[in-house]
Design an enzyme around this catalytic site. Structure first.
Site, PDB file in Angstrom:
ATOM      1  N   CYS A 113      -4.834  82.369  45.154  1.00 47.48           N
ATOM      2  CA  CYS A 113      -4.343  83.138  46.280  1.00 47.48           C
ATOM      3  C   CYS A 113      -3.161  84.016  45.887  1.00 47.48           C
ATOM      4  O   CYS A 113      -3.291  84.919  45.072  1.00 47.48           O
ATOM      5  CB  CYS A 113      -4.019  82.180  47.428  1.00 47.48           C
ATOM      6  SG  CYS A 113      -3.731  82.966  49.024  1.00 47.48           S
ATOM      7  N   HIS A 114      -1.983  83.780  46.445  1.00 50.95           N
ATOM      8  CA  HIS A 114      -0.779  84.548  46.128  1.00 50.95           C
ATOM      9  C   HIS A 114      -0.012  83.970  44.931  1.00 50.95           C
ATOM     10  O   HIS A 114       1.003  84.522  44.526  1.00 50.95           O
ATOM     11  CB  HIS A 114       0.160  84.600  47.337  1.00 50.95           C
ATOM     12  CG  HIS A 114      -0.328  85.477  48.452  1.00 50.95           C
ATOM     13  ND1 HIS A 114      -1.351  85.099  49.297  1.00 50.95           N
ATOM     14  CD2 HIS A 114       0.053  86.712  48.848  1.00 50.95           C
ATOM     15  CE1 HIS A 114      -1.565  86.058  50.177  1.00 50.95           C
ATOM     16  NE2 HIS A 114      -0.731  87.057  49.933  1.00 50.95           N
TER      17      HIS A 114
END
Length: 188
Positions: A113-114
Site C-alpha cells: 500500500c503506502h
C-alpha cells in the site's frame, strides 16, 4: 505452506500509529504460521494503534522500541501501509535509517500500500520495479522506480503489493522471498 518454512527467521514490523490493521495482522499471521518470529518495532513505546479502513482500529503491543532496535538482530523487514503510518515514519530519521539498513544489507523487505513511502525516503526505490497504492505512482517514479499496477511485484530482495485485496498473493510472495533469502544467507 509448511509451518517450518521460515523457522528461526526474525522479522521486524516497522509501524507507528495509523498503520492499516489488516496490512499488518494478515502478513504477520502468515509469517508466524510459517515459523518466523515477528516483532513490532516502533518509535512509540507501549502500544500502537491501527487504522481499520475508515476509523481507528485495535491497539497492538510494541515488541521493541525503535531506539533500542538493531537491524542486525533481524533477518527481514515488513512495512505495512495505511496513509498515516508511512507518512509519519518517513519523517523520523531513525525509522528511515532502520529501513535503509535492510536494503544496505541485502535483506528481504516486504511493503504494501503506502509502505513504499519509507522505501523512497530510505533511497531504495531507484532502479527498482515495484507497485503500491496507485496514488504513490508519481512519487515512486520521481524517486527513480519503475512503478507498475500489479497485484504483487518481486524485485530482488523487495516484494511489494498494492492494497488489502492483494494480501493473499502478497503473503505467498513474502513467504517465498523470505524463505529464499534465508536459504541464500545460510548457503553463504
Amino acid at each position: 505452506m509448511a509451518s517450518d518454512t521460515l523457522d528461526g527467521l526474525k522479522v521486524a514490523i516497522l509501524i507507528t500509529d495509523g498503520f492499516e490493521q489488516v496490512e499488518m495482522t494478515e502478513p504477520r499471521r502468515a509469517l508466524d504460521q510459517a515459523g518466523a518470529e515477528t516483532q513490532i518495532v516502533s518509535p512509540k513505546d507501549g502500544q500502537v494503534k491501527a487504522w481499520k479502513f475508515t476509523e481507528w482500529g485495535d491497539e497492538f503491543p510494541v515488541g521493541m522500541s525503535l531506539n533500542g532496535a538493531r537491524p542486525d538482530d533481524y533477518d527481514a523487514l515488513l512495512l505495512p501501509g495505511g496513509v498515516i503510518n508511512p507518512d509519519t515514519l518517513r519523517a523520523i530519521p531513525a525509522a528511515v535509517a532502520f529501513a535503509k539498513a535492510f536494503f544496505d544489507g541485502g535483506k528481504p523487505v516486504a511493503s504494501i500500500c503506502h509502505g513504499p513511502w519509507t522505501i523512497i525516503e530510505a533511497g531504495a526505490a531507484r532502479g527498482r520495479r515495484l507497485t503500491s497504492w496507485p496514488s504513490l505512482r508519481t512519487d515512486l517514479r520521481n524517486a527513480g522506480a519503475d512503478w507498475v499496477d500489479e497485484q504483487v511485484v518481486v524485485n530482488g530482495n523487495l516484494v511489494t503489493s498494492r492494497k488489502p485485496d492483494d494480501i493473499p498473493a502478497f503473503n505467498r510472495a513474502v513467504i517465498e522471498l523470505f524463505a529464499s533469502a534465508r536459504g541464500n544467507a545460510r548457503a553463504a
